[in-house]
Design a protein around this motif. Sequence first.
Motif, mmCIF file in Angstrom:
data_model
loop_
_atom_site.group_PDB
_atom_site.id
_atom_site.type_symbol
_atom_site.label_atom_id
_atom_site.label_comp_id
_atom_site.label_asym_id
_atom_site.label_seq_id
_atom_site.Cartn_x
_atom_site.Cartn_y
_atom_site.Cartn_z
ATOM 1 N N GLU A 236 0.811 -1.216 0.000
ATOM 2 C CA GLU A 236 0.000 0.000 0.000
ATOM 3 C C GLU A 236 0.840 1.260 0.000
ATOM 4 O O GLU A 236 0.525 2.225 -0.693
ATOM 5 N N SER A 237 1.934 1.296 0.773
ATOM 6 C CA SER A 237 2.697 2.529 0.945
ATOM 7 C C SER A 237 4.167 2.302 0.641
ATOM 8 O O SER A 237 4.679 1.175 0.750
ATOM 9 N N PRO A 238 4.913 3.371 0.282
ATOM 10 C CA PRO A 238 6.350 3.230 0.056
ATOM 11 C C PRO A 238 7.107 2.754 1.299
ATOM 12 O O PRO A 238 8.115 2.055 1.170
ATOM 13 N N ILE A 239 6.629 3.129 2.491
ATOM 14 C CA ILE A 239 7.278 2.662 3.719
ATOM 15 C C ILE A 239 7.230 1.138 3.783
ATOM 16 O O ILE A 239 8.222 0.462 4.108
ATOM 17 N N ASN A 240 6.084 0.560 3.451
ATOM 18 C CA ASN A 240 5.957 -0.900 3.442
ATOM 19 C C ASN A 240 6.819 -1.520 2.346
ATOM 20 O O ASN A 240 7.371 -2.615 2.513
ATOM 21 N N ALA A 241 6.925 -0.832 1.205
ATOM 22 C CA ALA A 241 7.759 -1.341 0.115
ATOM 23 C C ALA A 241 9.219 -1.424 0.553
ATOM 24 O O ALA A 241 9.909 -2.425 0.321
ATOM 25 N N LEU A 242 9.708 -0.378 1.198
ATOM 26 C CA LEU A 242 11.087 -0.388 1.685
ATOM 27 C C LEU A 242 11.281 -1.424 2.777
ATOM 28 O O LEU A 242 12.379 -1.998 2.916
ATOM 29 N N SER A 243 10.247 -1.696 3.562
ATOM 30 C CA SER A 243 10.329 -2.720 4.606
ATOM 31 C C SER A 243 10.539 -4.096 3.987
ATOM 32 O O SER A 243 11.346 -4.907 4.468
#
Length: 931
Positions: A236-243
Amino acid sequence: MTPNNNPAMGEWFARLKSEIDLHDLADRLGMERQGRDGNYFSPSRKEKHPSLSIYVNHEKHGTGWKDHTADIGGTSIDLVMYAGRANDPMDAANLLADWYTIPRPSREKSAVPERKSTVEYIAERCLKDTEPAVAYLTGRGIAEQVVHDAIRRRAIGWNTWTSTKVAEGEPGYGGPAVAFIVRSLAGAKVVAVDLRYADPALNGDVKTQCQGEKVGFFWTSDLARLKRAHTVYVVESPINALSIETALQNYPGVAVVAIRGVANTNLDWSWARGKKVIVALDHTDKLNEKTRTRPGMEAAWKVADALTASDIANRLVDMLDWEEGEDINDVLKDHGAEELRIRLKKLDQWLIPGQPSVDADRRHQLNGRQRVFLQGHDLSVYWRYQVLDDFTRHVDEFKDSKDDDGKVSRSEVYGDLCSFRVAGLSRLRIQSHLSTINGMPDNQPETVFGISCQLARNGPHLQREVVTGDKLYNLEWWKAKFGHIWNPAKFARMVNILERSADLAARDVVNFVGLAWRGEELAALEGNDCFFVEPQKQCLYNNMSFPRGSTQNARAVINAYQATFKENAAAIGLVWGLGAHLKNVLGFYPHFQMQAEKGSGKSKLLESMQATLAFQVLSGQMLKTDHRRRASVSYTTHPVGWDEFSKLPKSILSDIDGLLQSTYRFEFTRVGATLTPYLMCAPVLLAGEEVDVESLQSKICRTTLAIAKQGAIIPHELPQFPVWEWLQFLAGIDAARIRDTHKRYVAFCQQRGRAGEGDATAKRMMENYAAIMTAWALLTEFAGIDIGQGDFIEDIIAEMNAHIADTDGTRLPWVWIMEILLSELAAQRFEHPYCWDTLVVDGREEECLFVLPSHVMDHISTAPHLRAKFDHLPVKTGRIFKRQLLQSGVVVDEDVEKTVGRRRQAHMVAISVSKLAQLGLHAAPVFERGY
């Protein structure tokens, strides 16, 4: 690919690839090497043993580099992108040019200087100081290396802007924020900047904000890695993508995209074809009490359905056991990368994706996760079905076992069900052909069922089949289409449960490839948007994915075609092919003929057009059966080429003529015992040494190629025309505007045309050329060029007038009939009364042929050797033949009585020999011969 089709740019790229020492480049990129002569460590991941080799004049590999683990290699430009120093070849080339002092060639300045958009300006400012972004993201558990890699690829920045008009603490004030820079997949152009505020309180408790396009684009940290990945996670979010990137740092071939919010599910997923997609949105979102759904879970269902509709294999991450409200970044922060990696590997195994089945004690976990209501008798067996990527199994029994402490545990015993996974079963309502071509309300839709399955032999590509309701339980059909079924009874029960899910992805579909009406709106459609019962039989382009690109590519293609032949001889064909998609708006579209001198380059141009527009050219062998001809022009407005046209037998040419006559507009038919439908409408490009199209003159446009017109050869590196973007552009234009544009060009053609007002056939020819002019006007708007570029309008007007002049004596059926009659008279095969004589007209003698029109048609219809020609003629009666003769002006007297063979013949027409000669019909009169 050489930008702007500039030869100097091509030479520059070649120098960058050949003159740069790859070992020196590796040092500049900071790549570590094992020993003096060993391999290099990959710049894209951490590894214990080096896997990247550099070759110089190697016997097998030549000069270049290769990462053996990832099976990726290439040139110096590819290495710069692989190391994360550039997003596209042009960025990499510019960097190498600076490092090695190989200056970029100058190019002509655009008449309209490019102006940076607001979001591009914001992105540049955010990339100046990125250290605060590193601190913020690492504080959320994201690996520092992952953050630095994304910053190098210009995907992350730091924003410090604050408003001077909004008070601190109010929405819109701004403040320090991480900036996630969103780029388009084609061209890597900045389209949006998503801001995540470090202190939302400064911005009125607004945590996120978007500058630019919110819908239709996704974020990823590395576009190049995404393109070569075999597995893609959707979050959903770029933060989750980087995680996820942190958890899977050492997994090559894996990329992550963020859809930037649950409302942004209507994306173009065509780029993911051939990849395995794992959907990991926030499935544990707080339950919405009004809708009784979880926003993240509902968005995941939509994404999964969209991927399945695009034939892309996808699975959902199983988050049933996650804490309520826990997202991917929460798991990374609280439990570490290893725990997140383990959880990401646990995928949903339920028959209906996203709908689990749990025991009574855990029933509360189903809140917001039930996609469809299952009756008790279905629910009692639903849990037994378990799916893997490309396999389905069934819980046959339970097995009890005791441990050393005497504790009894129960395990499930699985049995094989079938050798494939049913990814989706949906009810489809196919729009009728009348609504497809004219946009009227649909009164005769057809209901079928679309079934998508994943098979081991197809990898991550779903196999789609369409079936009518009466075959849904035909297990032999399932076996023939998808694979083996080991337990037929359990399989039939599974199909019965899947019927409950038919409404989940139920939709109205349009079987058409190109630009068509969907409902009452124009829509751009590809092969994956269609659901043909017999796709290979019904549409030549049933699996078509149109070329994609930028408007810069469009300009390069137009420039190349205007340069390759003078007087726009090649560009006319290009514009005709692109304008073919206007057919469902205009209601007609002409076929196309290439006239060419020997050795003028017609074959080369035809090959280039095929590559540029991605259309098919069929050989003469393919055109010998009625079925193949019909299938080649069915359910599409994308052009089709027919080569070796002139080499076909006369009997086949007659049938082809009828098909081309009908496909000038549309023709619908059903064929065979199963009544398979065909909507024949594709415009056809006719190619060959000699194309006999006399009967098609009012339904065809042409271009003339000559050696004297030859220019620069179209380069092999020329990009394809962005046909998909062109179709989307047309779909966004009001149909009334397109029709009005065509009307204006019809009036323009009539003003500049050489034909008289009474020539109906010439008027239709003008309408045909006006359609191509309409396409040109829209094309210049799409590509951002001047409508007067290359004098296209003037050149096509000249071609139109030459076409009208050349066919002045051959456009009407009476001319074809007169040609047959004069040939029969010369061969002395005409047995009806006729004679050659003179007639005084306006005080002077006129040589004339005296004959009865009804006798002419009777002879042609009864002579065995003229049967094929008679069937080919659109005029069958003497009455219509006489009417056309009178309208043509070649008759000097329409009611003459003559003596032929000692018998009086009344009501004969006197046809002037001299006027026939003016139209290219040369007679051989014999005045002393009677009958």
